[in-house]
Design a protein around this motif. Structure first.
Motif, mmCIF file in Angstrom:
data_model
loop_
_atom_site.group_PDB
_atom_site.id
_atom_site.type_symbol
_atom_site.label_atom_id
_atom_site.label_comp_id
_atom_site.label_asym_id
_atom_site.label_seq_id
_atom_site.Cartn_x
_atom_site.Cartn_y
_atom_site.Cartn_z
ATOM 1 N N GLY A 346 0.900 -1.202 0.024
ATOM 2 C CA GLY A 346 -0.140 0.036 -0.172
ATOM 3 C C GLY A 346 0.925 1.198 0.112
ATOM 4 O O GLY A 346 0.315 2.355 -0.647
ATOM 5 N N CYS A 347 2.012 1.004 0.700
ATOM 6 C CA CYS A 347 3.004 2.296 0.590
ATOM 7 C C CYS A 347 4.499 1.836 0.289
ATOM 8 O O CYS A 347 4.572 0.585 0.638
ATOM 9 C CB CYS A 347 2.794 2.873 1.662
ATOM 10 N N ARG A 348 5.162 2.778 0.238
ATOM 11 C CA ARG A 348 6.848 2.389 -0.242
ATOM 12 C C ARG A 348 7.342 1.508 1.077
ATOM 13 O O ARG A 348 8.025 0.952 1.046
ATOM 14 C CB ARG A 348 7.555 3.597 -0.250
ATOM 15 N N CYS A 349 6.754 2.245 2.328
ATOM 16 C CA CYS A 349 7.338 1.843 3.458
ATOM 17 C C CYS A 349 7.070 0.245 3.980
ATOM 18 O O CYS A 349 7.389 -0.552 4.788
ATOM 19 C CB CYS A 349 7.031 2.685 4.814
ATOM 20 N N GLY A 350 6.086 -0.383 3.057
ATOM 21 C CA GLY A 350 5.776 -1.498 3.327
ATOM 22 C C GLY A 350 4.455 -1.785 4.020
ATOM 23 O O GLY A 350 3.828 -2.819 4.398
ATOM 24 N N SER A 357 -1.702 3.200 9.571
ATOM 25 C CA SER A 357 -0.612 2.434 9.761
ATOM 26 C C SER A 357 0.700 2.812 9.092
ATOM 27 O O SER A 357 1.877 1.950 9.531
ATOM 28 C CB SER A 357 -1.033 1.249 8.857
ATOM 29 N N CYS A 358 0.825 4.091 8.511
ATOM 30 C CA CYS A 358 2.314 4.478 8.095
ATOM 31 C C CYS A 358 2.484 5.879 8.324
ATOM 32 O O CYS A 358 1.473 6.596 8.250
ATOM 33 C CB CYS A 358 2.728 3.952 6.755
ATOM 34 N N ARG A 359 3.463 6.151 8.664
ATOM 35 C CA ARG A 359 3.803 7.558 9.033
ATOM 36 C C ARG A 359 4.255 8.591 7.761
ATOM 37 O O ARG A 359 5.016 9.599 7.760
ATOM 38 C CB ARG A 359 4.824 7.886 10.163
ATOM 39 N N CYS A 360 4.411 8.064 6.605
ATOM 40 C CA CYS A 360 4.884 8.439 5.252
ATOM 41 C C CYS A 360 4.087 9.880 4.958
ATOM 42 O O CYS A 360 2.916 9.745 5.276
ATOM 43 C CB CYS A 360 5.005 7.550 4.029
ATOM 44 N N PRO A 361 4.587 10.829 4.385
ATOM 45 C CA PRO A 361 4.029 12.022 4.139
ATOM 46 C C PRO A 361 3.124 11.758 2.919
ATOM 47 O O PRO A 361 3.353 10.878 2.005
ATOM 48 C CB PRO A 361 5.129 13.039 3.731
HETATM 49 ZN ZN LIG Z 1 4.208 4.523 4.137
#
Ligand SMILES: [Zn+2]
Length: 524
Positions: A346-350, A357-361
């Motif tokens: 769902g996101c680059r961070c996995g 669930s993820c803190r990516c901007p």
């Molecule tokens: Zn992320």
């Protein structure tokens, strides 16, 4: 003196008969091959000369001319070596001309005179019209799958000439060996939880719909995908032969255990080149992974890691069921009618790509999602978001909610029924239905029509998407035993299985799905 020997060359995944004419005449010693040979075919000169001398025969100190007919057809690969060698021996008078009667030859020659297997032996042998065909020992089982002729073999040129002169019997075939057994397809019962994922692969398998799974690492995307071939019906004999022909032309193992009726499953790595994925290559055009997945599943894990140019090449096979490869040497069409199943995080961070669930901007998440082009995303009929299974699901005992699900055998039976319905509509699966056929076999009720009209007006559904949703809804109806009568529920579920915002922030898929398995299973 002139000798003619039948053989064949590979064009795409088809064999084409070639007549090898060898002329040996007085004159300045030399060896010429004419009739559009490619580089590897021209090298036959050196292999044949070495094989003849090292097998104890004499190389004619005369002018040797080899013509490969028909001259308009480009000959690729070393499949003509053996025919050239035997033609030379006959034309030079070292072998009686009657010795080759009714025989065709398909093998590469080693410098020591050994017969070596060539790629594409199955379609090559199928192209021949002679009473018997002689191949390398390792090619016998594969050649026998399609050859109209008897298949004969010999380990090396010296032995073969002895047999042809009538001085020895034909050597026996080698035993098929260990490779004959296909590993079993893993069972769906091993997947814990994932009610949505299971339904998605069931609908995908039943209707032949392309599927995109989005979710964090550990959500079971690969587990689900690898179980899909077990849900699909076995290939028909014609389909199995076509699949075997592609495998043979691609140089993959074929035929040791007889023809395989299992739908292929190909999972190329994202580092695969465009050529290995799509097909093509240098002088010899080979089928790629999309063709090796013909009548089966092409699984692209980590979809976002595949270069965009490679993914763009998927459009033609997805629309036409084949791929045309153009090179200076030839234009070849390879079959490529596959189900595309793809997985991505769902996101680059996995993580899941949702704010919780993820803190990516936001910008990072957007950029990651934008790696999949709109046109490609549009071709996935089913787009589902999966989450990691919960602990209670992992330990779930049979019968508990969401724990152990149905085994492959039960789901495959429902898929088979849906496929039989599709066949009664004149297609292999619902994904192949043209829009006009959708009106005939899956007419929309008034309220289902209104629901879709609203989605079109909102702009959350494209015109192309409309037909895709209707095909999926028909598959859902087939699986739930409604047999073509589309209700709102079927359309709603089809829309939910095709979440337009799959790569966005929110999770648009409802967490609870109507469950058809209990109802449809009751009728089984
Ligand atoms: Zn992320």
């Amino acid at each position: 003196m002139l000798a003619t020997v039948p053989s064949a060359t590979l064009v795409g995944v088809e064999g084409e008969p070639v007549t090898v004419e060898v002329h040996v005449a007085r004159g300045l010693p030399g060896f010429r091959v004419v009739g559009l040979p490619d580089a590897s075919c021209r090298e036959a000169r050196d292999r044949v000369r070495a094989a003849i001398t090292s097998s104890g025969f004499t190389w004619p100190q005369k002018r040797v001319t080899v013509n490969l007919a028909p001259s308009g057809l480009r000959k690729a690969g070393p499949s003509l070596d053996l025919a050239i060698a035997l033609g030379t021996l006959v034309a030079d008078g070292q072998l009686p001309s009657g010795a080759l009667r009714d025989l065709a030859f398909l093998a590469e020659l080693g410098l020591d005179g050994s017969l070596r297997p060539v790629t594409g032996i199955l379609p090559l042998a199928g192209a021949l019209r002679s009473r018997a065909v002689v191949v390398a020992p390792a090619s016998t089982h594969e050649a026998a799958l399609l050859a109209r002729a008897e298949v004969r073999t010999a380990p090396e040129l010296g032995t073969l000439v002895k047999v042809l002169r009538g001085g020895a019997p034909w050597p026996p075939w080698p035993s098929p060996g260990e490779a004959a057994l296909e590993p079993p397809v893993p069972d769906l019962a091993e997947v814990r939880g994932q009610a949505l994922g299971r339904q998605a692969i069931e609908v995908a398998g039943a209707g032949g719909h392309h599927l995109l799974m989005v979710g964090p690492a550990g959500a079971g995307k690969t587990m689900l995908a690898t179980r899909l071939p077990g849900l699909l019906p076995a290939l028909s004999p014609d389909e199995a032969l076509e699949v075997a022909k592609v495998r043979s032309a691609a140089g993959l193992e074929v035929g040791a255990g007889g023809l395989s009726f299992r739908p292929p499953f190909r999972a190329p790595h994202h580092s695969a080149s465009a050529v290995s994925l799509i097909g093509g290559g240098g002088a010899r055009l080979r089928p790629g992974e999309v063709s090796c997945a013909h009548y089966g599943v092409l699984f692209l894990d980590e979809l976002t890691e595949f270069p965009g140019t490679v993914l763009d090449n998927l459009r033609q096979p997805l629309e036409e069921g084949r791929i045309v490869v153009c090179r200076a040497s030839a234009v070849v069409s390879f079959p490529a009618r596959f189900m595309l199943v793809a997985a991505m995080n769902g996101c680059r961070c996995g993580g899941e790509g949702s704010p919780g669930s993820c803190r990516c901007p936001e910008a990072v998440r957007r950029r990651y999602a934008s790696r999949i082009s709109g046109p490609l995303l549009d071709r996935f009929d089913l787009r589902v978001r999966l989450r990691r299974p919960e602990v209670r699901e992992l330990f779930g005992a049979p019968g508990s909610d969401g724990g152990v699900g149905e085994p492959t055998r039960v789901v495959a039976a429902r898929v088979a029924r849906a496929r039989a319905l599709a066949e009664s509509r004149g297609v292999r699966c619902n994904a192949e239905l043209v829009p006009a056929a959708l009106d005939t076999y899956g007419p929309l009720g008034a309220s289902a029509r209104k629901l879709l009209e609203r989605k079109l007006q909102e702009g959350t559904l494209s015109a192309r998407g409309l037909h895709r949703v209707r095909r999926v809804a028909l598959t859902v109806a087939d699986l739930s035993g409604a047999e073509g009568r589309l209700s709102d529920e079927h359309v709603t579920m089809a829309l939910a299985l095709r979440s337009p915002g799959i790569l966005g922030r929110e999770d648009p898929a409802p967490s609870v799905f109507p469950n058809w398995s209990s109802r449809a299973g009751a009728g089984a």
